[in-house]
Write an enzyme that holds these catalytic residues in place. Structure first.
Site, mmCIF file in Angstrom:
data_model
loop_
_atom_site.group_PDB
_atom_site.id
_atom_site.type_symbol
_atom_site.label_atom_id
_atom_site.label_comp_id
_atom_site.label_asym_id
_atom_site.label_seq_id
_atom_site.Cartn_x
_atom_site.Cartn_y
_atom_site.Cartn_z
ATOM 1 N N CYS A 1 89.987 136.877 -13.078
ATOM 2 C CA CYS A 1 88.634 137.461 -13.114
ATOM 3 C C CYS A 1 88.634 138.967 -13.348
ATOM 4 C CB CYS A 1 87.879 137.143 -11.836
ATOM 5 S SG CYS A 1 87.613 135.391 -11.621
ATOM 6 N N HIS B 1 81.956 142.155 -11.291
ATOM 7 C CA HIS B 1 82.349 140.780 -11.607
ATOM 8 C C HIS B 1 81.412 139.853 -10.838
ATOM 9 C CE1 HIS B 1 84.352 137.068 -12.061
ATOM 10 N NE2 HIS B 1 84.880 137.057 -10.851
ATOM 11 N N ASN C 1 80.344 131.983 -12.085
ATOM 12 C CA ASN C 1 81.510 132.856 -12.267
ATOM 13 C C ASN C 1 82.191 132.493 -13.591
ATOM 14 O OD1 ASN C 1 83.983 134.145 -12.192
ATOM 15 N ND2 ASN C 1 84.446 133.615 -10.066
#
Ligand code: ACO
Length: 320
Positions: free
Chosen positions: A114, A247, A277
């Site tokens: 990520c 993020h 996500n």
């Protein structure tokens, strides 16, 4: 002469298929209420068979080039941050290079889960500052739907697919552009979030596994450190930050970071409700949205931060 990386254009791609929490609740034992309360997620886009990692990355890259008004012949390097490439090799980046019709330059993928987009920004910035490249496509592209265990409700509800891109170009070192990046990793806690397989390990399943509670605990502390580090390195304070583009893993982590920076919620760019996500794609998707709708304007100070598998984490500070 020294250079700084300017943000010349943004691009995005989201798969056509939208899956709501209620639709997921028909497959696994979960509920819209549980997912919204714990994560802020209401829906996610999931890739169809034709929407490969390279396909989505190319679509986002085309938009970034069009936004900048430049042709692919002007691109010196393509960097794709992804943990879900279509193949072990060739790299997704060279697939993109071919799809764009680029005959020169070079491309490579990098894997930092990520945090991948922050890592890719840092690498692109190094290429530009050193004079090795003048114009670099930086792309985050992910198809996590292909590495999720769809029977594991603790992970499958959290992720979505998509791609985001920015075009960076060399500019003068004293104006707008990427001010700094700070990267970190700690492999000793890598087992908190991992994929249990890869092409070099055929007996494994290749599914994502996560200790969500522990990741949450690390996220808030480590991201707060990365944010402080970015501001201190540039002799800036929290009051100077106009926008947080975090993020997009969990709304609760995003809210905690907004509070830590003393930013009102409307200064924090949030897409996790609609995208879930999307790992390395989440920051460029969120950034592009806020640039396009006019929230992020020329002269604004923008802070990006991410934490992901590795563990990896980092920040990027930029002046638009
Ligand atoms: N639906 C309903 N119930 C569920 C679900 C679900 N989808 N998933 C778990 N539960 C249950 C659990 O089984 C547990 O039940 P129990 O108490 O009977 O055992 C209960 O809900 C609570 O589970 P927790 O794991 O403690 O829930 P938590 O509040 O920690 O939320 C979450 C879980 C959303 C994963 C959270 O920990 C989180 O967001 N962590 C951070 C994840 C993250 O930031 N990842 C970023 C990196 S991702 C990357 O790099 C690829």
């Amino acid at each position: 002469m020294s250079f700084r990386s300017l943000f010349l254009g943004v691009g995005t791609y989201l798969p056509e298929k939208v899956v709501t929490n209620a639709m997921l609740a028909e497959q696994v034992e979960t509920s819209d209420e549980w997912i919204r309360e714990r994560t802020g997620i209401a829906q996610r886009h999931l890739a169809g068979p034709h929407e490969s990692c390279a396909f989505m990355a190319t679509a986002a890259a085309r938009q970034a080039l069009a936004d900048a008004g430049l042709g692919p012949d002007r691109v010196d390097a393509v960097l794709v941050a992804t943990a879900t490439p279509d193949q072990a090799f060739p790299a997704t980046a060279v697939r993109v290079q071919a799809a764009l019709g680029m005959s020169g330059g070079f491309g490579f993928d990098l894997a930092a889960a990520c945090s991948g987009f922050i890592y890719a920004l840092a690498m692109a910035d190094s290429l530009i500052r050193s004079g090795s490249a003048r114009t670099v496509l930086v792309i985050g592209a992910e198809v996590y739907s292909r590495i999720l265990d769809w029977s594991d409700r603790t992970t499958c509800v959290l992720f979505g697919d998509g791609a985001g891109a920015v075009l960076l170009g060399a500019g003068p070192a004293d104006g707008a552009g990427l001010l700094s990046t700070h990267l970190h990793s700690d492999g000793s806690i890598g087992d908190l979030l991992y994929v249990d397989g890869a092409v070099g390990q055929r007996e494994a399943t290749g599914f994502l596994r996560m200790n969500g509670r522990e990741i949450f605990r690390h996220a808030v502390a480590k991201l707060a450190g990365a944010v402080d580090e970015a501001l201190a390195a540039n002799h800036l304070t929290q009051a100077d930050v106009d926008w947080l583009v975090p993020h997009q893993a969990n709304k609760r982590i995003i809210d905690a970071m907004g509070r830590k920076l003393g930013l009102p919620p409307e200064r924090v760019v949030v897409t996790v409700d609609r995208h879930a996500n999307t790992s390395a794609a989440s920051i460029p998707l969120a950034f592009a949205e806020a640039v396009r709708d006019g929230r992020i304007k020329r002269g604004d100070l923008v802070l990006m931060e991410a934490l992901g598998g590795g563990l990896t984490w980092g920040s990027a500070l930029l002046r638009m």
